[in-house]
Scaffold this motif. Structure first.
Motif, PDB file in Angstrom:
ATOM      1  N   SER A   5      21.468 -27.075  35.277  1.00 65.76           N
ATOM      2  CA  SER A   5      20.679 -28.048  35.708  1.00 65.76           C
ATOM      3  C   SER A   5      21.694 -29.079  37.243  1.00 65.76           C
ATOM      4  O   SER A   5      23.073 -29.707  36.271  1.00 65.76           O
ATOM      5  CB  SER A   5      19.949 -29.141  35.601  1.00 65.76           C
ATOM      6  OG  SER A   5      19.782 -29.629  36.335  1.00 65.76           O
ATOM      7  N   ARG A   6      21.591 -28.364  38.063  1.00 63.21           N
ATOM      8  CA  ARG A   6      22.266 -28.952  39.450  1.00 63.21           C
ATOM      9  C   ARG A   6      21.930 -30.580  39.701  1.00 63.21           C
ATOM     10  O   ARG A   6      22.289 -31.070  40.321  1.00 63.21           O
ATOM     11  CB  ARG A   6      22.199 -28.227  40.547  1.00 63.21           C
ATOM     12  CG  ARG A   6      22.931 -26.106  39.971  1.00 63.21           C
ATOM     13  CD  ARG A   6      22.542 -25.647  41.366  1.00 63.21           C
ATOM     14  NE  ARG A   6      23.170 -24.301  41.667  1.00 63.21           N
ATOM     15  CZ  ARG A   6      23.503 -23.686  42.281  1.00 63.21           C
ATOM     16  NH1 ARG A   6      22.404 -23.657  43.517  1.00 63.21           N
ATOM     17  NH2 ARG A   6      24.066 -22.517  41.904  1.00 63.21           N
ATOM     18  N   TRP A   7      20.507 -31.308  39.953  1.00 62.95           N
ATOM     19  CA  TRP A   7      20.153 -32.129  40.228  1.00 62.95           C
ATOM     20  C   TRP A   7      18.948 -32.940  39.839  1.00 62.95           C
ATOM     21  O   TRP A   7      18.058 -32.074  38.520  1.00 62.95           O
ATOM     22  CB  TRP A   7      20.376 -31.935  41.132  1.00 62.95           C
ATOM     23  CG  TRP A   7      19.284 -32.995  42.219  1.00 62.95           C
ATOM     24  CD1 TRP A   7      19.788 -34.529  42.782  1.00 62.95           C
ATOM     25  CD2 TRP A   7      17.763 -33.819  41.841  1.00 62.95           C
ATOM     26  NE1 TRP A   7      19.041 -35.526  43.167  1.00 62.95           N
ATOM     27  CE2 TRP A   7      17.553 -34.715  42.821  1.00 62.95           C
ATOM     28  CE3 TRP A   7      16.044 -33.228  41.541  1.00 62.95           C
ATOM     29  CZ2 TRP A   7      16.921 -35.243  42.980  1.00 62.95           C
ATOM     30  CZ3 TRP A   7      15.744 -34.167  41.942  1.00 62.95           C
ATOM     31  CH2 TRP A   7      15.494 -35.004  42.506  1.00 62.95           C
ATOM     32  N   ARG A   8      19.149 -34.260  39.230  1.00 64.06           N
ATOM     33  CA  ARG A   8      17.552 -34.861  38.684  1.00 64.06           C
ATOM     34  C   ARG A   8      17.857 -36.335  39.294  1.00 64.06           C
ATOM     35  O   ARG A   8      18.971 -36.848  40.253  1.00 64.06           O
ATOM     36  CB  ARG A   8      18.782 -35.229  37.021  1.00 64.06           C
ATOM     37  CG  ARG A   8      18.350 -33.966  35.775  1.00 64.06           C
ATOM     38  CD  ARG A   8      18.138 -34.234  34.649  1.00 64.06           C
ATOM     39  NE  ARG A   8      17.614 -32.894  33.665  1.00 64.06           N
ATOM     40  CZ  ARG A   8      17.090 -33.404  32.793  1.00 64.06           C
ATOM     41  NH1 ARG A   8      17.625 -34.643  31.715  1.00 64.06           N
ATOM     42  NH2 ARG A   8      17.407 -32.343  31.755  1.00 64.06           N
ATOM     43  N   LYS A   9      16.635 -36.472  39.247  1.00 70.56           N
ATOM     44  CA  LYS A   9      16.298 -38.066  39.745  1.00 70.56           C
ATOM     45  C   LYS A   9      17.126 -39.040  40.220  1.00 70.56           C
ATOM     46  O   LYS A   9      17.450 -39.991  40.570  1.00 70.56           O
ATOM     47  CB  LYS A   9      15.493 -37.861  39.384  1.00 70.56           C
ATOM     48  CG  LYS A   9      14.980 -39.252  40.490  1.00 70.56           C
ATOM     49  CD  LYS A   9      14.315 -39.241  41.435  1.00 70.56           C
ATOM     50  CE  LYS A   9      13.360 -40.425  42.268  1.00 70.56           C
ATOM     51  NZ  LYS A   9      13.060 -40.315  43.614  1.00 70.56           N
ATOM     52  N   LEU A  59      23.196 -30.277  30.634  1.00 70.51           N
ATOM     53  CA  LEU A  59      23.098 -29.706  31.660  1.00 70.51           C
ATOM     54  C   LEU A  59      23.779 -28.714  32.111  1.00 70.51           C
ATOM     55  O   LEU A  59      23.163 -28.268  32.783  1.00 70.51           O
ATOM     56  CB  LEU A  59      22.574 -31.735  32.843  1.00 70.51           C
ATOM     57  CG  LEU A  59      21.784 -32.613  32.481  1.00 70.51           C
ATOM     58  CD1 LEU A  59      22.102 -33.810  33.623  1.00 70.51           C
ATOM     59  CD2 LEU A  59      20.464 -32.041  33.038  1.00 70.51           C
ATOM     60  N   LYS A  60      25.297 -28.847  31.922  1.00 78.52           N
ATOM     61  CA  LYS A  60      25.994 -27.926  31.956  1.00 78.52           C
ATOM     62  C   LYS A  60      25.671 -26.725  31.062  1.00 78.52           C
ATOM     63  O   LYS A  60      25.496 -25.739  31.868  1.00 78.52           O
ATOM     64  CB  LYS A  60      27.177 -28.679  31.716  1.00 78.52           C
ATOM     65  CG  LYS A  60      27.989 -27.142  31.650  1.00 78.52           C
ATOM     66  CD  LYS A  60      30.021 -27.603  31.454  1.00 78.52           C
ATOM     67  CE  LYS A  60      31.141 -26.528  31.574  1.00 78.52           C
ATOM     68  NZ  LYS A  60      32.169 -27.035  31.439  1.00 78.52           N
ATOM     69  N   ARG A 109      24.954 -34.521  29.791  1.00 76.40           N
ATOM     70  CA  ARG A 109      26.143 -34.124  30.390  1.00 76.40           C
ATOM     71  C   ARG A 109      25.928 -32.311  29.846  1.00 76.40           C
ATOM     72  O   ARG A 109      26.061 -31.986  30.937  1.00 76.40           O
ATOM     73  CB  ARG A 109      27.207 -34.446  30.692  1.00 76.40           C
ATOM     74  CG  ARG A 109      27.184 -36.294  31.562  1.00 76.40           C
ATOM     75  CD  ARG A 109      28.076 -36.667  31.869  1.00 76.40           C
ATOM     76  NE  ARG A 109      29.197 -37.984  32.311  1.00 76.40           N
ATOM     77  CZ  ARG A 109      28.545 -39.184  31.867  1.00 76.40           C
ATOM     78  NH1 ARG A 109      29.088 -39.237  30.278  1.00 76.40           N
ATOM     79  NH2 ARG A 109      27.959 -40.107  32.529  1.00 76.40           N
ATOM     80  N   GLY A 123      21.585 -40.508  37.081  1.00 75.40           N
ATOM     81  CA  GLY A 123      22.413 -39.530  36.923  1.00 75.40           C
ATOM     82  C   GLY A 123      22.396 -39.984  35.198  1.00 75.40           C
ATOM     83  O   GLY A 123      21.055 -40.551  34.530  1.00 75.40           O
TER      84      GLY A 123
END
Length: 220
Positions: A41-45, A36-37, A33, A47
């Protein structure tokens, strides 16, 4: 013409238990997390929690990337990218040797246990095969050095060295004795480190038998 496999369906998905605590899974998920922050990155396949479980399954049980990918509806290259990303995140958390030793000193420690271990790996192809072959153990692998406190709690682990490397060479590369002397600590180790200490007038390495566990218990 029917081109489907004679065995029937393309494949089956099954459940298996991953012998890890929720603390470990949550730790890895939080690292993902944070990553990603940081990269926005707003989206991944999947969680972060699902990614953490997949990566830990690969690292813990050496699950095949293609199998994990098929069971989670992603590509094997995606799983490989996740694994490499988590390894990088975990490596960034590893304590530096000098800081790990100073932490032991602050807690009143006076000695650490030093040992090496070979983690087995698959045989590689081409020129990369020979460096990872350990003549001592007769297998392919990577060599690690580890320092623990007197109770056996891991304090520091080295970066991987090729399996053909010797423990004493790896210890010299990491300047183990210099860091021990600077921190004011001594080290109990086995006969694989004979000749490591280059200052006999002020030794920090104490050689013992290869079986260190009974000695640690006796000291406690």
């Amino acid at each position: 013409m029917n081109n489907r496999p004679a065995e029937g369906p393309e494949g089956f998905v099954y459940q298996c238990r991953l012998s890890l605590s929720s603390v470990t899974v949550n730790l890895v998920a939080d690292l993902i997390r944070g990553r990603l922050k940081k990269i926005r990155s707003r989206w991944r396949k999947l969680g972060p929690g699902r990614i953490a479980v997949i990566v830990l399954a690969v690292l813990r049980h050496d699950q095949r990337l293609l199998d994990m990918a098929g069971g989670n509806d992603v590509f094997a290259s995606t799983v490989r990218r996740w694994v490499l990303e988590v390894i990088e995140l975990l490596a960034a958390r590893a304590p530096r040797l000098d800081r790990a030793l100073k932490k032991i000193t602050r807690k009143g420690g006076v000695v650490v246990l030093l040992d090496g271990t070979l983690v087995r790996t698959r045989r590689r192809t081409g020129d990369e095969n020979r460096p990872n072959y350990s003549g001592k153990h007769k297998v392919h692998g990577l060599l690690f050095l580890a320092l623990t406190d007197e109770r056996g709690n891991l304090a520091w682990i080295s970066a991987a060295k090729p399996g053909r490397s010797s423990e004493i060479t790896a210890a010299r590369h990491n300047k183990i004795t210099a860091h021990l002397r600077e921190a004011g600590l001594g080290a109990l180790t086995d006969l694989g480190f004979v000749g490591l200490d280059d200052a006999p007038d002020d030794p920090v390495i104490v050689l013992i038998t290869p079986r260190t566990a009974p000695l640690v218990k006796a000291r406690g």
